[in-house]
Scaffold this active site. Structure first.
Site, PDB file in Angstrom:
ATOM      1  N   HIS A  36       0.854  -1.209   0.000  1.00  0.00           N
ATOM      2  CA  HIS A  36       0.000   0.000   0.000  1.00  0.00           C
ATOM      3  C   HIS A  36       0.881   1.249   0.000  1.00  0.00           C
ATOM      4  O   HIS A  36       0.585   2.221  -0.696  1.00  0.00           O
ATOM      5  CB  HIS A  36      -0.893   0.032   1.248  1.00  0.00           C
ATOM      6  CG  HIS A  36      -1.890  -1.067   1.327  1.00  0.00           C
ATOM      7  ND1 HIS A  36      -1.809  -2.082   2.242  1.00  0.00           N
ATOM      8  CD2 HIS A  36      -3.016  -1.306   0.600  1.00  0.00           C
ATOM      9  CE1 HIS A  36      -2.841  -2.900   2.087  1.00  0.00           C
ATOM     10  NE2 HIS A  36      -3.585  -2.464   1.101  1.00  0.00           N
ATOM     11  N   SER A 185      -2.507  -8.107   2.940  1.00  0.00           N
ATOM     12  CA  SER A 185      -2.986  -7.955   4.320  1.00  0.00           C
ATOM     13  C   SER A 185      -3.249  -9.317   4.940  1.00  0.00           C
ATOM     14  O   SER A 185      -3.125  -9.506   6.147  1.00  0.00           O
ATOM     15  CB  SER A 185      -4.278  -7.134   4.342  1.00  0.00           C
ATOM     16  OG  SER A 185      -4.046  -5.910   3.690  1.00  0.00           O
TER      17      SER A 185
END
Ligand code: PAF
Length: 278
Positions: A36, A185
């Site tokens: 990210h 994630s």
């Protein structure tokens, strides 16, 4: 950094900055990592305003447990966004986004019929619902997505085309851990043993690319599945070598167009995806 939790606050905050230049947007579901961060860094470099959203979107989960277990780490996420000098963080509640159920049905034809679309029914409809909502609030000039979700990018580009939106979709390369595992994630949900074995996915994909020199498409596909599934802790859901633009199965290396190998593997209960250019 301004943290906003309502759509009205978000619109006000973005509009107050719009005259300063292009608005860049990185939609996320939080549990932020270096992958990210790389999207946000590029967004920061290319725009006057960087907006990031954190929202675990229920409509794109076809598995209730997956939604329940999805990592939620708001405090750490906000610290990362501060470090990356994000201007506006949008962190809404589910009620804010879905005061009533979203009944819209998107149709993406052959782009959604294979791979993630086949194995996660309704997933891409949920992705299109949330991303179209977020785009309508932020109205970004550019939006940034990671190539780990290769099929998702194709779906979002098609959605942008169908809705005639004026946002440019920027595709960013996959970020990997030192041992090659694609950052996700979901990696935080792996046990130490599962984490230790997970890099086999990328190692196998790399070797598969080398095998292109002496094996056909089908043979390489079969080899990858056999290799991965020879590890007790892993089960391949699919491995497909597809045309990178149409996402349709490639039948030979000589067909026109770039090929991409896309894979989903269950490591215990954790589902990991990855892909590689052939
Ligand atoms: O890729 C993701 O994290 C999600 O699918 C997205 C694009 C933020 C939509 O919820």
């Amino acid at each position: 950094m301004k943290i906003v939790r309502t759509i009205d606050e978000l619109k006000q905050a973005v509009n107050a900055r719009r005259s300063e230049g292009p608005v860049g947007f990185v939609p996320t579901m939080g549990a932020l990592h270096e992958g990210h961060a790389s999207l946000i860094e590029r967004c920061r470099r290319e725009n006057a305003t960087a907006v990031v959203s954190i929202f675990v979107n229920p409509t794109q989960f076809n598995d209730k447990n997956d939604l329940k277990n999805y990592p939620r780490t708001e405090a750490a996420d906000c610290a990362l966004l501060e470090t990356e000098q994000v201007d506006i963080a949008f962190i809404p509640s589910t009620e804010e986004i879905y005061p009533e159920p979203d009944t819209r049905v998107f149709r993406f034809g052959p782009l959604e019929q294979a791979m993630e679309g086949e194995h996660r029914p309704g997933h891409f409809n949920g992705v299109a619902q949330i991303v179209s909502k977020l785009f309508s609030y932020v109205m970004p000039d550019k939006a940034y997505f990671g190539e780990k979700d290769f099929q998702q990018i194709a779906i979002i580009k098609e959605m942008v085309r169908q809705l005639a939106l004026s946002v440019t979709i920027v595709e960013c390369p996959i970020k990997r851990a030192e041992d090659g595992l694609a950052l996700s994630s979901r990696n935080t949900l792996l046990t130490p043993e599962q984490r230790a074995i997970a890099p086999v996915i990328y190692m196998t994909l790399k070797e598969a690319v080398a095998r292109k020199a002496w094996s056909g498409v089908e043979e390489v596909q079969k080899w990858v599945v056999e290799q991965i599934d020879s590890n007790q802790a892993m089960k391949t859901e699919y491995f497909k070598i597809v045309n990178a633009d149409t996402l349709q199965d490639a039948s030979s290396w000589d067909e026109p167009g770039t090929k991409r190998g896309c894979i989903a593997v269950k490591v215990g209960d954790i589902r990991l995806i990855d892909n590689i250019k052939f």
